[in-house]
Design a protein around this motif. Structure first.
Motif, PDB file in Angstrom:
ATOM      1  N   PHE A  17      36.205 -23.630 -22.180  1.00  0.00           N
ATOM      2  CA  PHE A  17      37.054 -24.012 -21.056  1.00  0.00           C
ATOM      3  C   PHE A  17      37.318 -25.499 -21.189  1.00  0.00           C
ATOM      4  CE2 PHE A  17      38.086 -25.573 -16.933  1.00  0.00           C
ATOM      5  CZ  PHE A  17      38.744 -24.554 -16.284  1.00  0.00           C
ATOM      6  N   ARG A  18      38.539 -25.849 -21.525  1.00  0.00           N
ATOM      7  CA  ARG A  18      38.838 -27.256 -21.697  1.00  0.00           C
ATOM      8  C   ARG A  18      40.041 -27.599 -20.820  1.00  0.00           C
ATOM      9  NH1 ARG A  18      39.132 -32.304 -21.750  1.00  0.00           N
ATOM     10  NH2 ARG A  18      39.482 -33.484 -23.649  1.00  0.00           N
ATOM     11  N   ALA A  19      39.810 -28.409 -19.805  1.00  0.00           N
ATOM     12  CA  ALA A  19      40.890 -28.821 -18.907  1.00  0.00           C
ATOM     13  C   ALA A  19      41.466 -30.143 -19.382  1.00  0.00           C
ATOM     14  CB  ALA A  19      40.360 -28.951 -17.492  1.00  0.00           C
ATOM     15  N   PHE A  20      42.788 -30.261 -19.301  1.00  0.00           N
ATOM     16  CA  PHE A  20      43.427 -31.519 -19.667  1.00  0.00           C
ATOM     17  C   PHE A  20      44.042 -32.206 -18.464  1.00  0.00           C
ATOM     18  CE2 PHE A  20      43.328 -29.059 -23.540  1.00  0.00           C
ATOM     19  CZ  PHE A  20      42.777 -29.993 -24.403  1.00  0.00           C
ATOM     20  N   ARG A  21      44.093 -31.469 -17.364  1.00  0.00           N
ATOM     21  CA  ARG A  21      44.625 -32.042 -16.131  1.00  0.00           C
ATOM     22  C   ARG A  21      43.748 -31.572 -14.991  1.00  0.00           C
ATOM     23  NH1 ARG A  21      51.057 -32.652 -16.808  1.00  0.00           N
ATOM     24  NH2 ARG A  21      50.923 -33.228 -18.999  1.00  0.00           N
ATOM     25  N   PRO A  22      43.683 -32.356 -13.936  1.00  0.00           N
ATOM     26  CA  PRO A  22      42.801 -31.985 -12.824  1.00  0.00           C
ATOM     27  C   PRO A  22      43.197 -30.665 -12.144  1.00  0.00           C
ATOM     28  CG  PRO A  22      43.686 -34.213 -12.529  1.00  0.00           C
ATOM     29  CD  PRO A  22      44.313 -33.669 -13.753  1.00  0.00           C
ATOM     30  N   ASP A  23      44.447 -30.207 -12.355  1.00  0.00           N
ATOM     31  CA  ASP A  23      44.850 -28.971 -11.660  1.00  0.00           C
ATOM     32  C   ASP A  23      44.355 -27.717 -12.353  1.00  0.00           C
ATOM     33  OD1 ASP A  23      46.472 -29.042 -13.842  1.00  0.00           O
ATOM     34  OD2 ASP A  23      48.348 -29.301 -12.739  1.00  0.00           O
ATOM     35  N   CYS A  24      43.632 -27.850 -13.445  1.00  0.00           N
ATOM     36  CA  CYS A  24      43.101 -26.674 -14.140  1.00  0.00           C
ATOM     37  C   CYS A  24      41.694 -26.387 -13.613  1.00  0.00           C
ATOM     38  CB  CYS A  24      43.087 -26.914 -15.645  1.00  0.00           C
ATOM     39  SG  CYS A  24      42.504 -25.505 -16.576  1.00  0.00           S
TER      40      CYS A  24
ATOM     41  N   TYR B 164      30.785 -34.056 -22.357  1.00  0.00           N
ATOM     42  CA  TYR B 164      29.945 -33.693 -21.217  1.00  0.00           C
ATOM     43  C   TYR B 164      30.431 -34.422 -19.960  1.00  0.00           C
ATOM     44  CZ  TYR B 164      25.727 -33.051 -18.411  1.00  0.00           C
ATOM     45  OH  TYR B 164      24.856 -32.730 -17.410  1.00  0.00           O
ATOM     46  N   LEU B 165      30.712 -35.695 -20.152  1.00  0.00           N
ATOM     47  CA  LEU B 165      31.155 -36.524 -19.027  1.00  0.00           C
ATOM     48  C   LEU B 165      32.455 -35.972 -18.425  1.00  0.00           C
ATOM     49  CD1 LEU B 165      30.690 -39.210 -17.482  1.00  0.00           C
ATOM     50  CD2 LEU B 165      32.123 -40.315 -19.193  1.00  0.00           C
ATOM     51  N   GLN B 166      33.415 -35.631 -19.295  1.00  0.00           N
ATOM     52  CA  GLN B 166      34.685 -35.097 -18.805  1.00  0.00           C
ATOM     53  C   GLN B 166      34.466 -33.816 -18.020  1.00  0.00           C
ATOM     54  OE1 GLN B 166      37.568 -34.568 -21.932  1.00  0.00           O
ATOM     55  NE2 GLN B 166      37.045 -36.521 -22.855  1.00  0.00           N
ATOM     56  N   HIS B 167      33.496 -33.053 -18.498  1.00  0.00           N
ATOM     57  CA  HIS B 167      33.277 -31.745 -17.896  1.00  0.00           C
ATOM     58  C   HIS B 167      32.625 -31.839 -16.517  1.00  0.00           C
ATOM     59  CE1 HIS B 167      33.615 -27.524 -19.115  1.00  0.00           C
ATOM     60  NE2 HIS B 167      32.676 -27.310 -18.228  1.00  0.00           N
ATOM     61  N   TYR B 168      31.693 -32.776 -16.377  1.00  0.00           N
ATOM     62  CA  TYR B 168      30.876 -32.761 -15.166  1.00  0.00           C
ATOM     63  C   TYR B 168      31.101 -33.930 -14.206  1.00  0.00           C
ATOM     64  CZ  TYR B 168      28.206 -28.846 -17.009  1.00  0.00           C
ATOM     65  OH  TYR B 168      27.835 -27.623 -17.451  1.00  0.00           O
ATOM     66  N   ALA B 169      31.945 -34.892 -14.618  1.00  0.00           N
ATOM     67  CA  ALA B 169      32.084 -36.097 -13.789  1.00  0.00           C
ATOM     68  C   ALA B 169      32.513 -35.759 -12.365  1.00  0.00           C
ATOM     69  CB  ALA B 169      33.076 -37.050 -14.435  1.00  0.00           C
ATOM     70  N   ARG B 170      33.358 -34.761 -12.224  1.00  0.00           N
ATOM     71  CA  ARG B 170      33.867 -34.458 -10.888  1.00  0.00           C
ATOM     72  C   ARG B 170      32.784 -33.871  -9.993  1.00  0.00           C
ATOM     73  NH1 ARG B 170      39.667 -31.569 -11.207  1.00  0.00           N
ATOM     74  NH2 ARG B 170      39.754 -31.775  -8.962  1.00  0.00           N
ATOM     75  N   LEU B 171      31.814 -33.213 -10.634  1.00  0.00           N
ATOM     76  CA  LEU B 171      30.747 -32.602  -9.830  1.00  0.00           C
ATOM     77  C   LEU B 171      29.780 -33.660  -9.318  1.00  0.00           C
ATOM     78  CD1 LEU B 171      29.805 -29.377 -11.819  1.00  0.00           C
ATOM     79  CD2 LEU B 171      30.904 -29.520  -9.592  1.00  0.00           C
ATOM     80  N   LYS B 172      29.522 -34.665 -10.135  1.00  0.00           N
ATOM     81  CA  LYS B 172      28.539 -35.690  -9.769  1.00  0.00           C
ATOM     82  C   LYS B 172      29.138 -37.079  -9.969  1.00  0.00           C
ATOM     83  CE  LYS B 172      24.740 -33.031  -9.381  1.00  0.00           C
ATOM     84  NZ  LYS B 172      24.277 -32.735  -8.046  1.00  0.00           N
ATOM     85  N   PRO B 173      30.112 -37.445  -9.159  1.00  0.00           N
ATOM     86  CA  PRO B 173      30.789 -38.725  -9.392  1.00  0.00           C
ATOM     87  C   PRO B 173      29.835 -39.912  -9.350  1.00  0.00           C
ATOM     88  CG  PRO B 173      31.513 -37.702  -7.331  1.00  0.00           C
ATOM     89  CD  PRO B 173      30.676 -36.712  -8.039  1.00  0.00           C
ATOM     90  N   ASP B 174      28.794 -39.842  -8.508  1.00  0.00           N
ATOM     91  CA  ASP B 174      27.902 -40.996  -8.382  1.00  0.00           C
ATOM     92  C   ASP B 174      27.129 -41.266  -9.676  1.00  0.00           C
ATOM     93  OD1 ASP B 174      27.104 -38.476  -7.612  1.00  0.00           O
ATOM     94  OD2 ASP B 174      25.266 -39.219  -6.670  1.00  0.00           O
ATOM     95  N   ILE B 205      39.013 -38.647 -16.315  1.00  0.00           N
ATOM     96  CA  ILE B 205      38.068 -38.404 -15.237  1.00  0.00           C
ATOM     97  C   ILE B 205      38.693 -38.652 -13.875  1.00  0.00           C
ATOM     98  CG2 ILE B 205      35.867 -39.135 -14.253  1.00  0.00           C
ATOM     99  CD1 ILE B 205      35.084 -39.681 -17.251  1.00  0.00           C
ATOM    100  N   HIS B 206      38.708 -37.612 -13.085  1.00  0.00           N
ATOM    101  CA  HIS B 206      39.407 -37.624 -11.807  1.00  0.00           C
ATOM    102  C   HIS B 206      38.482 -38.173 -10.724  1.00  0.00           C
ATOM    103  CE1 HIS B 206      42.804 -36.422  -9.428  1.00  0.00           C
ATOM    104  NE2 HIS B 206      42.057 -35.731  -8.610  1.00  0.00           N
ATOM    105  N   VAL B 207      38.061 -39.408 -10.890  1.00  0.00           N
ATOM    106  CA  VAL B 207      37.186 -40.060  -9.918  1.00  0.00           C
ATOM    107  C   VAL B 207      37.787 -41.439  -9.694  1.00  0.00           C
ATOM    108  CG1 VAL B 207      34.901 -41.085  -9.574  1.00  0.00           C
ATOM    109  CG2 VAL B 207      35.112 -38.825 -10.645  1.00  0.00           C
ATOM    110  N   ARG B 208      37.858 -41.854  -8.437  1.00  0.00           N
ATOM    111  CA  ARG B 208      38.637 -43.033  -8.082  1.00  0.00           C
ATOM    112  C   ARG B 208      38.299 -44.259  -8.937  1.00  0.00           C
ATOM    113  NH1 ARG B 208      38.510 -47.078  -4.213  1.00  0.00           N
ATOM    114  NH2 ARG B 208      36.426 -46.430  -3.600  1.00  0.00           N
ATOM    115  N   GLU B 209      36.998 -44.558  -9.030  1.00  0.00           N
ATOM    116  CA  GLU B 209      36.613 -45.774  -9.742  1.00  0.00           C
ATOM    117  C   GLU B 209      37.069 -45.738 -11.205  1.00  0.00           C
ATOM    118  OE1 GLU B 209      34.769 -44.106  -7.733  1.00  0.00           O
ATOM    119  OE2 GLU B 209      33.869 -45.441  -6.264  1.00  0.00           O
TER     120      GLU B 209
END
Lengths: 444, 787
Positions: A17-24, B164-174, B205-209
């Motif tokens: 599972f590889r997302a390239f955009r936050p909407d995935c 790993y960071l790309q995958h999980y950053a949104r779950l644990k932004p802190d 990474i979809h985290v504000r900072e």
């Protein structure tokens, strides 16, 4: 463009599972599983649900899915999916569930490199292998402290005009192999008229050449591409047929269309019909073409199938080889459909072996070696069981597969392959022709 | 795999270090064993030796196995065979969550003295990455340990940590924030690959900072000395725009991106173009215009671009609005060589641009010349994999409508191969129908007759329907078509008979008083009909020709006996047919009509049926002569041209050749709500006159010409009943439509999964109601030409 790439096995487990955009979102995997993998009636490779589009391709035992959220370029999507599969094959030999499970990291790494924000980037395996390697191959690039000349070579390669070839290739013996492989397609009606006959050809090349060689590739003396030129000879009227024949004899070929590997300079081909290129290292598809005129059909099939009442079908199938007696086809297989309620078959052949395959509802007639000019006949009789619900037999077409060396259905010939390199080495070149059956169908 | 004792045993290889074995018991529960240090558990051995559960249990315990979980209800996992399970190592996470994570942490943080070249760490990281998707986020517990590893100066380790960071950053932004300094430092690295990697990772990474932290380094990296980094930076602008529009709008990044178009590396230019277009697509206020000089320049870099970059460059060319016919022509001729590219995305996008430019070229001869170049490459795509063939074929439908001269091919290239997938076959069938004409009708009918004997029911139906529609499309071939239909009907395959009945009804309507000799043949098949649409059609035939069918009253009586059980469309047809019977033959009809009118007006809940019932009743009771005029009057003609797309949709779709919308052949916003509309931009060179478009749009014949559009607006009770004539037309039309929508919609509604989706089960975006688009089972037949 793409929001994500997902890989599934046949059971619907999400392997990658590889997302390239936050909407995935992760739950999209569940939706695909339910809508496509566990749905027996999928009638399209593309499914749009709400704002999400799933485009999928099946390869071996895995599903490769692209997720998009907009009206994306579907050409890019599918072309990319197939390229991804090709890369998988080049990296792992076979791209299936086991390969994915044994190479999670490499696949993620590849995906990160060949897609940026969902836009395909350089997908040429030669360059990718310079810095993304299976871990058993140790590479200098792998350590951060690699010399900067190495890394900039990579980046130049990945963004440069010849992204498909490294500059530092060396071979002791310089060789190039050219394979002209044609698929001849035929659809013949029950009355023996040719409904469709065309050739889709492929020129595969294996180049083992030192340095940055410039290649020039020549086909028949007279190469006509597209219908545009034919307008010129229009006024010739009745002469036309005769001219065509003589033209064919004089080594001319008419291609409906052709498409080239990205290494070929398209502008040059457009202006003076020369095919010049700097080849990638190793095997690649140089050219793909299509011909519909003067197609030489290697086999003529004459099929008589009679349904006698509701209990018997009589077959008489004659196959004649329509090429010179010095050539011979190998692995000739004729598949002759039988009704679903066939109980038993009795068959006789003048050559080869025939066998009834109940699981496929057909008689399979195999001839290992089919010499040019010869004609063989199969006669058979199918006994049918009576059925309460008598439905008409749909009579699917009879089909043939074969391969025939040193023969091209289109008449295409390779005249020359010239290789220029600054060190001026000599090189050895090989050409081989082969014609195979694409979809060779005869209705009866 | 049943062992014959009623127990199904499952076992899974967890990693190279241990096995987990699950025993499924008859009681519906399972026992889970953990067996460390056992590398190979031979499948056959287990199956043969440990036929019974107690025996296996004993053996496992003896070998040091521990029971992890007993009496666990196993409904979370389907009962699969042992073979399946041996491959499946996703199972373990749920079994051994805690133990596994602890084990991996141990390997990461304390690899032992001998960990030369970080081999043990790499190994552990590999396992973690492998488990990212397969396990339900259990790996997230290792986040702090991963951050610690990021500092290690080994590219391989870095890459895995970043993944790993790309995958999980949104779950644990802190926790992810702790990685920010590492990334920032890496963006200054001397190795361009690392700089690009860090920038790419950071901007994912979809985290504000992280998003805010991207801006400054991005400005620097956009003018990096290495093209690979610049290319990555170009895409980063669009990425950040996707995270936060405002951030980009208040900065000067778009201007900087524009400046990148002057870069001397073609890949960088192409990336900047792609990035700009991505931003354009998502903001209505941004205009993207390219002048001739720039357009000309980017065309000149095409040969130096890789295949994907070529596509981005070509896509950008639709933002160039030619001001002069000559410029447009020159550009079209310059890109034409791209049609010979082996990448279908390049070919299709090139076709799109050429079709676009043709709108601005005044010399019609040149336009035709260019059009002729499009067809061969499009056909060549038919030798690609089926998915690409499908795309090419759908676009051929589009091109055929816009530029009929472009596809003067032999129709036979579109003949179906026996093994074509169904979606390819159906699209080929549509093209065959569109390309059929007087000169090739014999070949076409022969071909369609073949299709009518195939296995796929839906395909067969479409083939039969196509034959009927050809009769309507090509008048001189009507007789041939009808003969073919009758031949098929004689095979007595129910669905063929039903489909044929429906089209024969349409033929009767189109050519009154010409082919009535076949009525008896059609009526002879009446017992085969059980679908509403076919029943409605036969009932229409009975009513229309009640004066020529001797036993018309008896036939109607048969259906009337089950009137209340029939679906509404059949009831409507019965009502009209009964009235027609009465008007044709008052003696026979008079006994039936009152009863039917009474049912329709008093015993129904359906407003349409009731309204129509009342209308007939009033009409018959006040003025039977007028009634006859109204009911039996001339009918509006039907055509086979209804499948043409309306000009506005056609224009928009042609600007999107090769996009997903062309698969559906529907107005783009209908499928992709968020898509930004595209229109041909006005310019002195624009050839198509806008008035033509307006006239076509405002034409009063719209409803008849586009019956499928009616579907959307006609709701029960919404049928207009203003004048009598129009009421009948509307009724006829309505009932035609109803059957239409029912047939095509049926596929969707009856399929169990789709039905659920339309409701509430799997909501993709909760803000909007769900719509399913499935090209073949088109919703209202708008994009599905043969329905």
């Amino acid at each position: 463009m793409l929001s994500g790439i997902l890989l599934f096995n046949q059971k619907g487990e999400n392997l990658i599972f590889r997302a390239f955009r936050p909407d995935c979102r992760p739950r999209l995997a569940d939706i695909f599983r339910i809508q496509v993998i566990s749905n027996a009636q999928v009638r399209s490779p593309i499914l749009t649900l709400g704002s999400t589009t799933f485009s999928h391709v099946k390869h071996e035992n895995i599903y490769i899915v692209a997720i998009t959220k907009s009206n994306a370029n579907a050409g890019i999507i599918f072309e990319f999916l197939f390229r991804f599969i090709a890369l998988g094959k080049q990296y792992f030999g076979k791209f299936d569930e086991d390969a994915v499970k044994n190479n999670f990291v490499l696949i993620y790494e590849l995906l990160d490199e060949i897609l940026d924000f969902g836009y395909p980037q350089n997908t040429d395996v030669d360059v990718l292998k310079m810095y993304i390697t299976p871990d058993n191959i140790s590479s200098a690039i792998r350590s951060v402290s690699a010399p900067s000349s190495d890394t900039s070579k990579i980046t130049m390669q990945a963004t440069g005009a010849q992204s498909w070839r490294r500059g530092d290739i060396k071979y002791r013996k310089n060789e190039a192999f050219v394979d002209v492989i044609e698929d001849v397609n035929l659809l013949m009606s029950a009355t023996g008229t040719v409904l469709r006959a065309d050739v889709t050809g492929q020129i595969m090349m294996r180049a083992y050449l030192t340095g940055t060689p410039e290649c020039k590739f020549g086909l028949n003396d007279q190469l006509v591409v597209g219908q545009v030129q034919q307008g010129i000879e229009g006024p010739m009227g009745n002469y036309d047929g005769g001219r065509k024949a003589t033209r064919a004899a004089a080594g001319s070929v008419t291609l409906e269309d052709c498409q080239f590997h990205q290494c070929v300079q398209l502008g040059k081909f457009e202006s003076d019909r020369t095919i010049s290129f700097v080849p990638p290292d190793g095997e690649f598809e140089l050219m793909r073409y299509r011909a519909v005129e003067n197609v030489n059909l290697p086999f003529k099939v004459h099929a008589i199938v009679r349904e006698v009442g509701t209990t018997k079908v009589e077959y008489s199938i004659a196959v004649k080889a329509n090429y010179g007696s010095k050539l011979f086809a190998t692995n000739v297989v004729v598949r002759i459909p039988t009704p679903l309620n066939t109980a038993s078959i009795t068959e006789r052949t003048t050559q080869g072996k025939a066998k009834y395959e109940p699981e496929n509802n057909c008689i399979v007639w195999k001839i290992a070696r089919f010499v040019g000019g010869s004609e063989f006949v199969l006669s058979a009789e199918a006994q049918l069981t009576s059925m309460t619900n008598q439905k008409a037999w749909s009579r699917p077409p009879l089909n043939m597969t074969f391969s025939l060396l040193m023969f091209t259905s289109s008449g295409l010939l390779v005249r020359y392959l010239k290789i220029f390199e600054k060190t001026n080495y000599s090189s050895v070149k090989w050409v081989r022709y082969m014609t195979k059956a694409g979809s060779y169908e005869i209705r009866f | 795999m049943s062992s014959g004792h009623g127990d199904a045993k499952l076992f899974a290889r967890v990693s190279s270090m241990c096995y987990v074995i699950i025993l499924f018991l008859d009681s519906g529960t399972s026992t889970v064993f953990h067996l460390p240090g056992l590398n190979h558990l031979p499948l056959a051995l287990t199956r043969e030796l440990f036929g019974t559960t107690p025996y296996l249990k004993k053996w496992l315990l003896k070998r040091g196995g521990t029971i992890l979980d007993q009496n666990h209800a196993h409904n979370r996992y389907p009962l699969v065979t042992a073979d399946d399970c041996s491959k499946c190592f996703g199972l373990h996470a749920y079994i051994d969550e805690q133990g596994k994570v602890a084990e991996l942490r141990q390997e990461l943080t304390n690899p032992g003295k001998k960990d030369k070249n970080h081999a043990a760490k790499k190994n552990a990281l590999k396992k973690i990455v492998a488990n990212m998707t397969m396990s339900n986020n259990d790996m997230v517990a290792l986040f702090p340990d991963i951050i610690a590893c990021m500092q290690i100066p080994v590219l391989e380790i870095k890459k895995m940590c970043f993944l790993y960071l790309q995958h999980y950053a949104r779950l644990k932004p802190d926790i992810a924030l702790r990685a920010l300094p590492v990334l920032q430092e890496d963006m200054q690295d001397s190795n361009p690959l690392i700089r690009a990697l860090a920038l790419r990772t950071l901007s994912y990474i979809h985290v504000r900072e992280f998003v805010e932290g991207t801006i400054e380094p991005l400005k620097r990296l956009m003018v990096d000395q290495d093209p690979y980094v610049r290319k990555t930076a170009a895409f980063t602008v669009a990425k950040v725009y996707d995270h936060d529009k405002r951030l980009i709008e208040v900065s000067d990044l778009i201007d900087r991106l524009n400046r990148m178009l002057k870069d001397d590396n073609p890949t960088v230019v192409a990336s900047a173009l792609a990035s700009l277009q991505d931003i354009w697509e998502r903001n209505e206020n941004i205009k993207l215009t390219i002048d001739y000089a720039s357009a000309s320049k980017i065309v000149s870099i095409l040969p130096d671009c890789n295949e994907w970059s070529q596509t981005y460059v070509l896509e950008a060319l639709t933002s160039y609005v030619p001001q002069d016919s000559g410029e447009a022509l020159l550009l079209a001729e310059r890109i034409a060589s791209r049609l010979a590219h082996s990448n279908s995305a390049v070919v299709l996008t090139c076709i799109r641009v050429m079709m676009y430019l043709m709108n601005y070229i005044s010399d019609q001869r040149k336009v035709e010349e260019l059009s002729r170049k499009l067809s061969p490459p499009l056909i060549t795509l038919l030798s690609k994999p089926p998915e690409i063939q499908y795309l090419a074929l759908r676009n051929a439908i589009l091109i055929l409508q816009q530029r009929p001269e472009a596809l003067q091919n032999d129709i036979r290239v579109f003949f179906c191969k026996y093994n074509d997938p169904i979606y390819v076959k159906v699209t080929k069938l549509e093209l065959i129908f569109m390309l059929a004409n007087k000169s090739n009708i014999a070949v076409v009918l022969n071909e369609l007759r073949e299709y009518a004997t195939e296995i796929d029911v839906q395909f067969v139906r479409k083939a039969v329907r196509a034959i009927g529609k050809l009769a309507i499309k090509i008048e001189s071939a009507a007789r041939q078509c009808i003969d073919t239909l009758l031949e098929l009907v004689n095979a007595k395959i129910p669905y063929i008979v039903q489909e044929a009945t429906v089209v024969i009804k349409n033929i009767f309507r189109k050519y009154p008083n010409q082919y009535e000799s076949i009525i008896s043949t059609v009526i002879g098949q009446i017992d085969e009909l059980d679908e509403p649409e076919a029943k409605a059609a036969i009932i229409w035939i009975i009513g229309e020709y009640a004066d020529r069918i001797d036993n018309a009253d008896a036939l109607l009586q048969d259906y009337l006996s089950t009137f209340h059980e029939e679906p509404i469309e059949v009831q409507l047809a019965l009502l009209t047919a009964t009235v027609k019977l009465f008007l044709h033959r008052p003696t026979k009809g008079s006994s039936i009509v009152p009863g039917v009118l009474k049912w329709c007006t008093e015993e129904t809940d359906d407003p349409d049926l009731r309204d129509r019932g009342f209308m007939y009743w009033r009409l018959l009771s006040t003025d039977p002569v007028t009634a006859k005029k109204v009911v039996m009057g001339p009918k509006p003609p039907i055509t086979a041209e209804s499948e043409k797309l309306d000009p506005v949709t056609l224009e928009e779709l042609c600007l999107g050749i090769g996009t997903l919308a062309t698969i559906y052949l529907k107005p783009v916003q209908q499928v992709f709500r968020a898509a930004r509309p595209r229109r041909l931009q006005d310019s002195p060179a624009l050839q198509r006159k806008k008035e033509d478009l307006n006239r076509a749009l405002g034409s009063p014949g719209m409803n008849l010409a586009y019956p499928s559009l009616m579907n959307a607006v006609t709701t029960p009770g919404g049928t207009p009943v203003a004048g009598h004539q129009s009421a009948i037309e509307a009724a006829d039309e309505y009932f035609k439509n109803l059957s239409l929508s029912d047939n095509s919609g049926g596929d969707i509604l009856t399929s169990p999964t789709a039905g659920g989706v339309a409701g509430n089960a799997y909501v993709v975006s909760q803000s909007a109601p769900q719509q399913i688009y499935h090209p073949q089972a088109g919703v209202a037949g708008n994009g599905d030409l043969l329905l």
